[in-house]
Scaffold this active site. Structure first.
Site, short mmCIF file in Angstrom:
data_model
loop_
_atom_site.label_atom_id
_atom_site.label_comp_id
_atom_site.label_asym_id
_atom_site.label_seq_id
_atom_site.Cartn_x
_atom_site.Cartn_y
_atom_site.Cartn_z
N GLU A 1 -8.95 127.84 26.76
CA GLU A 1 -9.49 127.46 25.45
C GLU A 1 -8.60 126.39 24.84
O GLU A 1 -7.49 126.15 25.33
CB GLU A 1 -9.58 128.69 24.54
CG GLU A 1 -10.53 129.75 25.07
CD GLU A 1 -10.71 130.92 24.12
OE1 GLU A 1 -10.10 130.92 23.02
OE2 GLU A 1 -11.47 131.84 24.47
N PRO A 2 -9.07 125.73 23.79
CA PRO A 2 -8.25 124.66 23.19
C PRO A 2 -6.83 125.10 22.82
O PRO A 2 -5.89 124.31 22.90
CB PRO A 2 -9.05 124.25 21.96
CG PRO A 2 -10.47 124.55 22.33
CD PRO A 2 -10.40 125.79 23.15
N TRP B 1 -11.61 122.55 29.10
CA TRP B 1 -11.26 122.09 30.45
C TRP B 1 -12.10 122.79 31.51
O TRP B 1 -11.60 123.22 32.55
CB TRP B 1 -9.76 122.31 30.72
CG TRP B 1 -8.88 121.77 29.66
CD1 TRP B 1 -8.08 122.48 28.81
CD2 TRP B 1 -8.71 120.39 29.30
NE1 TRP B 1 -7.42 121.62 27.94
CE2 TRP B 1 -7.80 120.33 28.21
CE3 TRP B 1 -9.26 119.19 29.78
CZ2 TRP B 1 -7.41 119.14 27.62
CZ3 TRP B 1 -8.87 118.00 29.18
CH2 TRP B 1 -7.95 117.98 28.12
N THR C 1 -14.48 122.80 34.39
CA THR C 1 -15.08 122.03 35.48
C THR C 1 -16.52 122.48 35.67
O THR C 1 -16.80 123.68 35.72
CB THR C 1 -14.29 122.23 36.78
OG1 THR C 1 -12.95 121.80 36.58
CG2 THR C 1 -14.90 121.45 37.93
N ARG D 1 0.42 95.59 58.47
CA ARG D 1 1.05 94.66 57.55
C ARG D 1 2.35 94.12 58.16
O ARG D 1 3.25 94.89 58.52
CB ARG D 1 1.36 95.38 56.24
CG ARG D 1 2.23 94.62 55.24
CD ARG D 1 1.56 93.41 54.69
NE ARG D 1 2.31 92.87 53.54
CZ ARG D 1 2.04 91.71 52.96
NH1 ARG D 1 1.04 90.97 53.42
NH2 ARG D 1 2.76 91.30 51.93
N GLU E 1 -5.53 125.48 37.41
CA GLU E 1 -5.31 126.79 38.04
C GLU E 1 -3.90 127.31 37.74
O GLU E 1 -3.28 127.98 38.56
CB GLU E 1 -5.55 126.74 39.55
CG GLU E 1 -6.89 126.20 39.97
CD GLU E 1 -8.06 127.07 39.61
OE1 GLU E 1 -7.92 127.92 38.72
OE2 GLU E 1 -9.13 126.89 40.20
N THR F 1 -0.43 125.66 35.48
CA THR F 1 0.50 124.56 35.70
C THR F 1 1.59 124.98 36.68
O THR F 1 1.84 126.17 36.90
CB THR F 1 1.17 124.12 34.39
OG1 THR F 1 2.03 125.18 33.94
CG2 THR F 1 0.14 123.80 33.32
#
Length: 378
Positions: free
Chosen positions: A129-130, A158, A160, A269, A364, A366
C-alpha cells in the site's frame, strides 16, 4: 541464450525446448516495440497459458503441469533472457495463484483454478500500500462485514497487472491491528468499486503495467475468503517465498542475456588492431560476470530443490533473491561498460537490461528486507 542444463531429464529438456521456441519466435521479436510503446502484451500471456506455461508448478488435477519448482524456475530464466517483463508477469501470475492453490477449499479450487492456471485468467497480488511496503503488516485496506459478504475500502500500490488482471488476491484488514487481523480475498476484477489508477511511468519494465488499485466499497462475497479469517498474513508470507525464487530466476536470465551480448560485442569490436575481448581488462570483467551468474543460478536452484522436497526454505529463498538480483545489477552495469558509449544508447539492449535490473532489487521485498529475513534465520 542457450545455457547448458545437463540435469533436466527428457521431460525437462522438452519443456525448456518449448520455452526457448516460444521465447525466440514470439517474444524476442516484439520486446523492443512493446517496451518503447509501454504496451502490455496481454495476448502473449494467453498464448503462454495455452502452451501450458502459466501453471507449471501446480497440480495437473487443477489444470497445472505438475512440474517441480526447480524446472519452472529454469523456464522463467529462459523467458527472462528474451523479455524480462513477460517473465516477471509469469512470476506474478504464479504468485497470485498460490493462495487459492495452497489454502483454498476443494470447491474454490475446482471452481477457479482451471481457468487461472490455463491462462484464460491473469492474476495480480495486492499486498503493498502507499504507506505499507516493507512493513506489510501495517496495511490499512479494510474488509468490513456486510450483508453480502465483505465491503472493501482502501488503496493498494505497486500492483503489477493492475487494470489488466482478471482477478486480484487482496490482503485486507478484517480484525485488529498487526499481522493477525489480515485476511486474503479473491476478488474478481469486474467487481464494482475496484478502480485501477493511472499506470506508473517506470524506469524499466515499461511493457508491464504497474499502478495503484483503489477499492471504493467493493462488495466481495464471503465464499471468496481464502484460508481462515484473520489468517491471511501467513498466506502472504508463504506466497512470497515462491515469488522471491521467481524473481531470482528472472534476474539470472537477465544477467545471462547481458553477458551474452557483451561477450559477443567484445569479440567483434576492435581497438588497437585486435578485438577488445583479448584485452585483460575486458576479458577479466567478462570472466567475473560469468562466474557470478553461475553462482547465482546454483543458489536459486538449491533453494528450489528444498521447496520441492517440502523442506523449510524461507531463508534460502531470501538469499537467492538477494544474491541473484544484486548479481543482475552488477552484470548489467558491467555489460554497459564493456560496450562503452555504445552501451549507453538504445541501439543496443544492454541499457534496457541495466534499467530493468534495478527494480529486481526492490520488489517481492527489497534486498534490505531479504537481509532482515536471513539475519533472523541465524
Amino acid at each position: 541464450m542457450n545455457v547448458e542444463r545437463p540435469f533436466l531429464g527428457e521431460e525437462g529438456e522438452a519443456l525448456i525446448g518449448l520455452a526457448r521456441e516460444i521465447a525466440d519466435g514470439e517474444l524476442a521479436p516484439k520486446v523492443e516495440e512493446f517496451e518503447a510503446e509501454r504496451r502490455f502484451p496481454r495476448e502473449l500471456f494467453r498464448l503462454l497459458g495455452r502452451a501450458g506455461l502459466l501453471g507449471l508448478p501446480y497440480p495437473e488435477e487443477h489444470g497445472g503441469s505438475g512440474v517441480p519448482y526447480e524446472l519452472y524456475l529454469q523456464v522463467l530464466e529462459e523467458i527472462a533472457a528474451r523479455w524480462l517483463a513477460v517473465a516477471e508477469g509469469i512470476s506474478v501470475h504464479t504468485l497470485a495463484c498460490y493462495p487459492l492453490a495452497a489454502y483454498g477449499t476443494d470447491l474454490q479450487r475446482k471452481k477457479h483454478l482451471p481457468d487461472m492456471l490455463g491462462g484464460e485468467l491473469l492474476g495480480a497480488y495486492c499486498l503493498s500500500e502507499p504507506h505499507s511496503g516493507s512493513d506489510a503488516a501495517a496495511l490499512a485496506t479494510r474488509a468490513e462485514d456486510g450483508p453480502d459478504g465483505f465491503v472493501v475500502r482502501g488503496t493498494k500500490a505497486w500492483i503489477t497487472h493492475a487494470g489488466q488482471a482478471d482477478f486480484y488476491n487482496v490482503f485486507a484488514r478484517t480484525g485488529g491491528p498487526g499481522a493477525r487481523g489480515i485476511s486474503c480475498l479473491l476478488v474478481d476484477a469486474k467487481t464494482p468499486g475496484v478502480v485501477p489508477q493511472v499506470p506508473e511511468k517506470t524506469m524499466g519494465l515499461r511493457s508491464s503495467v504497474v499502478a495503484q488499485l483503489a477499492f471504493e466499497g467493493a462488495v466481495v462475497s464471503a465464499d471468496r475468503l481464502v484460508g481462515e479469517r484473520d489468517g491471511g498474513f501467513g498466506i502472504a508470507l508463504a506466497a512470497l517465498d515462491g515469488g522471491r525464487l521467481g524473481i531470482a530466476a528472472c534476474a539470472v536470465g537477465l544477467a545471462q542475456a547481458a553477458l551474452d551480448y557483451a561477450a559477443a560485442y567484445a569479440k567483434e569490436r576492435e581497438q588497437f588492431g585486435r578485438p577488445i575481448a583479448e584485452f585483460q581488462g575486458v576479458s577479466f570483467m567478462l570472466a567475473d560476470m560469468a562466474t557470478q551468474i553461475a553462482a547465482a543460478r546454483a543458489l536459486y536452484l538449491s533453494a528450489a530443490r528444498l521447496r520441492d522436497a517440502g523442506r523449510p526454505h524461507s531463508a534460502e529463498a531470501a538469499k537467492a533473491k538477494l544474491f541473484c538480483t544484486d548479481t543482475a545489477m552488477r552484470v548489467t552495469t558491467d555489460a554497459v561498460q564493456v560496450l562503452g558509449g555504445a552501451g549507453y544508447v538504445s541501439d543496443h539492449p544492454v541499457e534496457r537490461y541495466m534499467r530493468e535490473a534495478k527494480v529486481l532489487q526492490i520488489f517481492e521485498g527489497t534486498n534490505q528486507i531479504q537481509r532482515v529475513v536471513i539475519a533472523r534465520s541465524l
